[in-house]
Design an enzyme around this catalytic site. Structure first.
Site, short mmCIF file in Angstrom:
data_model
loop_
_atom_site.label_atom_id
_atom_site.label_comp_id
_atom_site.label_asym_id
_atom_site.label_seq_id
_atom_site.Cartn_x
_atom_site.Cartn_y
_atom_site.Cartn_z
N HIS A 68 0.88 -1.25 -0.08
CA HIS A 68 -0.09 0.05 -0.09
C HIS A 68 0.95 1.15 0.04
O HIS A 68 1.93 1.12 0.82
CB HIS A 68 -1.00 -0.07 1.22
CG HIS A 68 -2.08 1.04 1.03
ND1 HIS A 68 -2.05 2.12 1.24
CD2 HIS A 68 -3.34 0.56 0.71
CE1 HIS A 68 -3.21 2.56 0.66
NE2 HIS A 68 -4.15 1.60 0.61
N PRO A 69 0.58 2.31 -0.74
CA PRO A 69 1.46 3.58 -1.04
C PRO A 69 0.98 4.61 0.00
O PRO A 69 1.42 5.74 -0.18
CB PRO A 69 1.04 3.77 -2.46
CG PRO A 69 -0.45 3.25 -2.42
CD PRO A 69 -0.60 2.17 -1.96
N CYS A 70 0.33 4.15 1.04
CA CYS A 70 -0.25 5.53 1.94
C CYS A 70 0.95 6.05 2.65
O CYS A 70 0.83 7.15 3.19
CB CYS A 70 -0.99 4.95 2.94
SG CYS A 70 -0.93 3.59 4.00
N LYS A 71 2.04 5.33 2.95
CA LYS A 71 3.16 5.81 3.73
C LYS A 71 4.46 6.17 2.79
O LYS A 71 5.55 6.71 3.22
CB LYS A 71 3.65 4.53 4.57
CG LYS A 71 2.48 4.09 5.61
CD LYS A 71 2.33 5.26 6.68
CE LYS A 71 1.23 4.64 7.53
NZ LYS A 71 0.87 5.98 8.60
N THR A 72 4.22 6.30 1.47
CA THR A 72 5.31 6.44 0.60
C THR A 72 5.66 7.86 0.66
O THR A 72 6.69 8.34 0.98
CB THR A 72 4.95 6.27 -1.03
OG1 THR A 72 4.43 5.14 -1.17
CG2 THR A 72 5.83 6.61 -1.81
#
Length: 217
Positions: A167-171
């Site tokens: 998941h890219p939410c913390k990228t």
């Protein structure tokens, strides 16, 4: 790139630079265009050893060992020899999986996203619980909620097939400081390559040092 956010054109440019270096290194990345569209994604396949967790059930069979390309004792002593078939499912063995990695652009998060799936050499697919089992130690997560927000299983947005997704939410949390420092120092950064060097090792997808030493990237 100098911006703190990645647009689709920037993503494509970063991918093309990565592909040029990958071809020089014979690192296995390719650009796959979706038929009938202008969209595409980076793709790579590789054999990777996965620790056998308690949730993996395998029939008793003769133990076979093989060497996995790209893995040495310096990378991981336990990964030098991989168990292809084993009844020792709770004794620290490994299974050899064929991983397929895809890097896509997310217009919602404005970041790259890593999709992947994996199968044993006998055709058994890796389950979501298996993925959590071998990723958890690397993330040092203590709860299932943390795993759910890190790795999920969903439909591939371009292929319509089931894939796992990091998941890219913390990228943005780990990329922003890198991009800000690069902008202050007036030096270029390949967003995709820098991002991949952080998220890739979670799945055994290490980025060779030759990428970072190339000033074109």
């Amino acid at each position: 790139m100098s911006s703190l956010q990645l647009d689709e054109d920037g993503f494509f440019e970063c991918c093309q630079l990565l592909l040029q270096k990958s071809e020089e290194l014979r690192d296995g990345w390719s650009w796959e265009r979706v038929q009938g569209t202008t969209e595409g994604y980076l793709r790579k396949t590789a054999l990777r050893p996965v620790p056998i967790g308690s949730k993996l059930n395998h029939k008793d069979s003769e133990v076979e060992r093989c060497s996995v390309p790209g893995h040495t004792e310096d990378d991981d002593e336990d990964d030098a020899d991989v168990l292809l078939n084993s009844s020792q499912s709770g004794d620290g063995g490994h299974l050899c999986f064929q991983f397929e990695f895809h890097i896509l652009y997310s217009s919602s998060f404005r970041t790259p996203v890593l999709y992947f799936r994996a199968f044993t050499l006998e055709g058994k697919s890796l389950s979501l619980e298996d993925v959590w089992s071998f990723i958890r130690p690397k993330l040092r997560l203590s709860s299932e909620d943390g795993l759910l927000s890190t790795v999920t299983q969903q439909e591939h947005p371009l292929l319509g097939q089931p894939f796992f997704m990091l998941h890219p939410c913390k990228t943005d949390d780990f990329m922003r400081p890198v991009l800000e420092a690069a902008r202050q120092e007036n030096r270029p950064v390949n967003y995709v390559l820098t991002w991949l060097s952080v998220v890739g090792p979670l799945l055994g997808l290490d980025v060779p040092l030759e990428y970072s030493s190339d000033k074109r990237l």
